[in-house]
Design a protein around this motif. Structure first.
Motif, PDB file in Angstrom:
ATOM      1  N   ARG A 126     -30.490 -52.309 -35.340  1.00  0.00           N
ATOM      2  CA  ARG A 126     -31.914 -53.863 -34.915  1.00  0.00           C
ATOM      3  C   ARG A 126     -33.046 -53.369 -34.324  1.00  0.00           C
ATOM      4  NH1 ARG A 126     -32.179 -55.875 -30.394  1.00  0.00           N
ATOM      5  NH2 ARG A 126     -31.077 -53.814 -29.125  1.00  0.00           N
ATOM      6  N   ARG A 127     -33.221 -52.299 -33.596  1.00  0.00           N
ATOM      7  CA  ARG A 127     -34.182 -52.331 -33.322  1.00  0.00           C
ATOM      8  C   ARG A 127     -35.164 -51.317 -34.371  1.00  0.00           C
ATOM      9  NH1 ARG A 127     -34.598 -51.448 -27.549  1.00  0.00           N
ATOM     10  NH2 ARG A 127     -32.916 -51.569 -26.202  1.00  0.00           N
ATOM     11  N   HIS A 128     -34.826 -50.684 -35.454  1.00  0.00           N
ATOM     12  CA  HIS A 128     -36.003 -50.240 -36.186  1.00  0.00           C
ATOM     13  C   HIS A 128     -36.437 -51.545 -37.299  1.00  0.00           C
ATOM     14  CE1 HIS A 128     -37.264 -46.642 -38.102  1.00  0.00           C
ATOM     15  NE2 HIS A 128     -36.721 -47.490 -38.923  1.00  0.00           N
ATOM     16  N   ARG A 129     -35.114 -52.473 -37.484  1.00  0.00           N
ATOM     17  CA  ARG A 129     -35.363 -54.088 -38.423  1.00  0.00           C
ATOM     18  C   ARG A 129     -36.713 -54.617 -37.670  1.00  0.00           C
ATOM     19  NH1 ARG A 129     -33.079 -58.445 -38.375  1.00  0.00           N
ATOM     20  NH2 ARG A 129     -33.253 -60.089 -40.073  1.00  0.00           N
ATOM     21  N   ALA A 130     -36.595 -54.859 -36.679  1.00  0.00           N
ATOM     22  CA  ALA A 130     -37.554 -55.239 -35.292  1.00  0.00           C
ATOM     23  C   ALA A 130     -38.805 -54.742 -35.802  1.00  0.00           C
ATOM     24  CB  ALA A 130     -37.092 -55.453 -33.739  1.00  0.00           C
ATOM     25  N   LYS A 131     -38.767 -53.374 -35.859  1.00  0.00           N
ATOM     26  CA  LYS A 131     -40.433 -53.016 -35.545  1.00  0.00           C
ATOM     27  C   LYS A 131     -41.265 -53.143 -37.151  1.00  0.00           C
ATOM     28  CE  LYS A 131     -38.964 -49.397 -32.611  1.00  0.00           C
ATOM     29  NZ  LYS A 131     -39.240 -47.782 -32.388  1.00  0.00           N
ATOM     30  N   VAL A 132     -39.608 -53.079 -38.560  1.00  0.00           N
ATOM     31  CA  VAL A 132     -40.331 -53.311 -39.852  1.00  0.00           C
ATOM     32  C   VAL A 132     -40.793 -54.824 -39.939  1.00  0.00           C
ATOM     33  CG1 VAL A 132     -39.659 -53.194 -42.071  1.00  0.00           C
ATOM     34  CG2 VAL A 132     -38.796 -51.525 -40.497  1.00  0.00           C
ATOM     35  N   LEU A 133     -40.460 -55.256 -39.147  1.00  0.00           N
ATOM     36  CA  LEU A 133     -39.912 -56.904 -39.462  1.00  0.00           C
ATOM     37  C   LEU A 133     -41.732 -56.709 -38.377  1.00  0.00           C
ATOM     38  CD1 LEU A 133     -39.999 -59.829 -40.086  1.00  0.00           C
ATOM     39  CD2 LEU A 133     -37.919 -60.030 -37.903  1.00  0.00           C
ATOM     40  N   GLU A 134     -41.748 -56.632 -37.950  1.00  0.00           N
ATOM     41  CA  GLU A 134     -43.270 -57.089 -37.099  1.00  0.00           C
ATOM     42  C   GLU A 134     -44.247 -56.468 -37.800  1.00  0.00           C
ATOM     43  OE1 GLU A 134     -43.210 -55.565 -33.015  1.00  0.00           O
ATOM     44  OE2 GLU A 134     -45.597 -55.949 -32.840  1.00  0.00           O
ATOM     45  N   ARG A 160     -41.988 -46.923 -46.840  1.00  0.00           N
ATOM     46  CA  ARG A 160     -42.846 -46.907 -46.333  1.00  0.00           C
ATOM     47  C   ARG A 160     -42.821 -47.189 -45.449  1.00  0.00           C
ATOM     48  NH1 ARG A 160     -46.980 -44.866 -49.037  1.00  0.00           N
ATOM     49  NH2 ARG A 160     -47.646 -44.997 -51.282  1.00  0.00           N
ATOM     50  N   ALA A 161     -42.966 -48.919 -45.357  1.00  0.00           N
ATOM     51  CA  ALA A 161     -42.694 -50.072 -44.092  1.00  0.00           C
ATOM     52  C   ALA A 161     -41.483 -49.100 -43.049  1.00  0.00           C
ATOM     53  CB  ALA A 161     -42.131 -50.776 -44.281  1.00  0.00           C
ATOM     54  N   MET A 162     -40.672 -48.233 -43.325  1.00  0.00           N
ATOM     55  CA  MET A 162     -39.804 -48.285 -42.538  1.00  0.00           C
ATOM     56  C   MET A 162     -39.948 -46.560 -41.617  1.00  0.00           C
ATOM     57  SD  MET A 162     -35.493 -49.041 -43.833  1.00  0.00           S
ATOM     58  CE  MET A 162     -35.454 -49.606 -44.277  1.00  0.00           C
ATOM     59  N   ARG A 163     -40.631 -45.532 -42.574  1.00  0.00           N
ATOM     60  CA  ARG A 163     -41.330 -44.422 -42.327  1.00  0.00           C
ATOM     61  C   ARG A 163     -42.235 -44.541 -41.004  1.00  0.00           C
ATOM     62  NH1 ARG A 163     -40.137 -40.473 -46.246  1.00  0.00           N
ATOM     63  NH2 ARG A 163     -39.211 -40.895 -47.848  1.00  0.00           N
ATOM     64  N   ALA A 164     -43.489 -45.837 -41.321  1.00  0.00           N
ATOM     65  CA  ALA A 164     -44.464 -45.635 -40.760  1.00  0.00           C
ATOM     66  C   ALA A 164     -43.742 -46.538 -38.664  1.00  0.00           C
ATOM     67  CB  ALA A 164     -45.363 -46.868 -41.004  1.00  0.00           C
ATOM     68  N   VAL A 165     -43.023 -47.092 -38.632  1.00  0.00           N
ATOM     69  CA  VAL A 165     -41.955 -47.427 -37.576  1.00  0.00           C
ATOM     70  C   VAL A 165     -41.641 -46.436 -36.521  1.00  0.00           C
ATOM     71  CG1 VAL A 165     -43.197 -50.024 -38.273  1.00  0.00           C
ATOM     72  CG2 VAL A 165     -40.628 -48.482 -38.479  1.00  0.00           C
ATOM     73  N   GLY A 166     -40.967 -45.732 -37.881  1.00  0.00           N
ATOM     74  CA  GLY A 166     -39.790 -44.442 -36.468  1.00  0.00           C
ATOM     75  C   GLY A 166     -40.021 -43.342 -37.255  1.00  0.00           C
ATOM     76  N   GLY A 167     -38.608 -42.833 -36.721  1.00  0.00           N
ATOM     77  CA  GLY A 167     -38.508 -41.141 -37.291  1.00  0.00           C
ATOM     78  C   GLY A 167     -37.132 -41.186 -38.254  1.00  0.00           C
TER      79      GLY A 167
END
Lengths: 120, 241
Positions: free
Chosen positions: B214-222, B166-173
């Motif tokens: 790296r970028r997607h992980r950073a968004k998920v982390l935030e 869910r978190a991964m879907r929320a921050v990117g494509g």
């Protein structure tokens, strides 16, 4: 004091350091992220090695070693600090953490070629 | 000569000598110019989703700088500006970076950022459907998408995997979500070169894969750190402060 940056605040300078680190890692550098940071300091001032070393007061050989990724993050010349703090968008804490993670074999955000802890 | 011209010549001479410090300088001084060029290229490839994503464009600008660095020895001052002189090579790298085919686009096989209905996986299996940012009409089912089956298995082992999805879907494509999952799965399987493996899956360069992860992980982390809906994920070492 170095201001800790959140991912949303990270600027391009950090990503450029990560690219430089990947290139050094591909060349077999044991401390590629540290090397990238050293390159960033000189690149920020736009000087060749001799002029930069003379300006900050370090030996050219020490500078070359640092830029080649032969020096660990924590042992980079302190004379670079004031320059690095002047670079907009450079997440030094994040890069230092990535360098540490790479050495400890955990998931690295950029480079995965630093020496493992057992070699420290 | 104005300051920009001086800086440009200094950068190009330094990069021509293979000095990567001047690659950093070039990016610092000229990223703004390259941003316009790269964004126009991406738009011309029909990828408005990427053209409007500052993180994606920043990454592609860095790629463009690297292209110029690698060719700097061939540039001569007084001629075309470097980003124009190397525009074909830059366009090729940008296309590779976004998974764009430089031949006529075939929308029957477009696989990135085009999933309009992908199951959200909860503990116990699949529940319902959800729409992510859609740019096409690719249709996946549990029967045909091995990644869905892999994530379902992870959710059965640990329900937090569904929350992570869910978190991964929320921050990117959708494409970046799939890349992140595949990269993480390959690493967990002990793949010594996960970026190469996943690069083959998505027809992208390993460097692009690492950057997207790296970028997607950073968004998920935030998101995990700021939204209490994902509090359970904070205890995972991946997100531990």
């Amino acid at each position: 004091m170095v201001r800790r940056m959140t991912p949303s605040m990270r600027g391009d300078a950090t990503a450029m350091c990560e690219l430089l680190g990947r290139r050094l890692a591909d060349q077999g550098a044991p401390h590629p992220i540290a090397g990238a940071v050293a390159l960033a300091a000189r690149g920020h001032l736009g000087l060749d090695r001799e002029d930069f070393a003379g300006l900050v007061g370090i030996e050219v050989s020490d500078l070359s070693e640092a830029e080649a990724g032969m020096v660990p993050f924590g042992r980079l010349p302190r004379e670079l600090d004031w320059i690095l703090e002047d670079i907009d968008g450079l997440d030094l804490l994040g890069l230092a953490a990535a360098a540490r993670d790479a050495r400890c074999g955990t998931v690295a955000v950029a480079c995965q070629h630093e020496q493992p802890c057992s070699d420290a | 000569m104005d300051t920009d011209d001086d800086d440009l010549c200094t950068c190009m001479q330094g990069m021509a000598a293979g000095d990567a410090a001047f690659l950093f300088m070039f990016h610092e001084r000229f990223a703004t110019k390259l941003t316009w060029i790269v964004r126009d290229m991406v738009k011309s490839m029909g990828r408005l989703d990427i053209a409007t994503d500052p993180d994606e464009i920043d990454g592609l600008v860095i790629d463009a700088c690297e292209v110029i660095f690698e060719r700097a020895a061939g540039w001569r001052s007084g001629g075309a500006l470097p980003w124009n002189w190397a525009s074909r090579a830059i366009r090729s790298r940008v296309a590779a970076g976004i998974g764009h085919r430089l031949v006529e686009f075939d929308d029957q096989h477009d696989g990135d950022d085009t999933i309009s209905h992908a199951p959200i996986l909860e503990a116990g299996g699949v529940e319902g459907e959800a729409s992510s940012r859609a740019a096409g009409a690719a249709d996946l089912t549990l029967d045909t998408d091995p990644l869905v089956a892999e994530i379902a298995a992870l959710v059965r082992a640990d329900p937090r995997a569904g929350l992570l999805d869910r978190a991964m879907r929320a921050v990117g494509g959708e494409r970046n979500r799939r890349i992140c999952w595949q990269y993480g799965i390959q690493k967990a399987l002990g793949d010594p070169s996960p970026a190469v493996t996943v690069g083959h899956m998505f027809d992208l360069e390993p460097g692009n894969i690492r950057q997207i992860f790296r970028r997607h992980r950073a968004k998920v982390l935030e998101l995990v750190r700021s939204d209490d809906a994902f509090e359970q994920l904070r205890e995972i070492s991946w997100f531990a402060a």
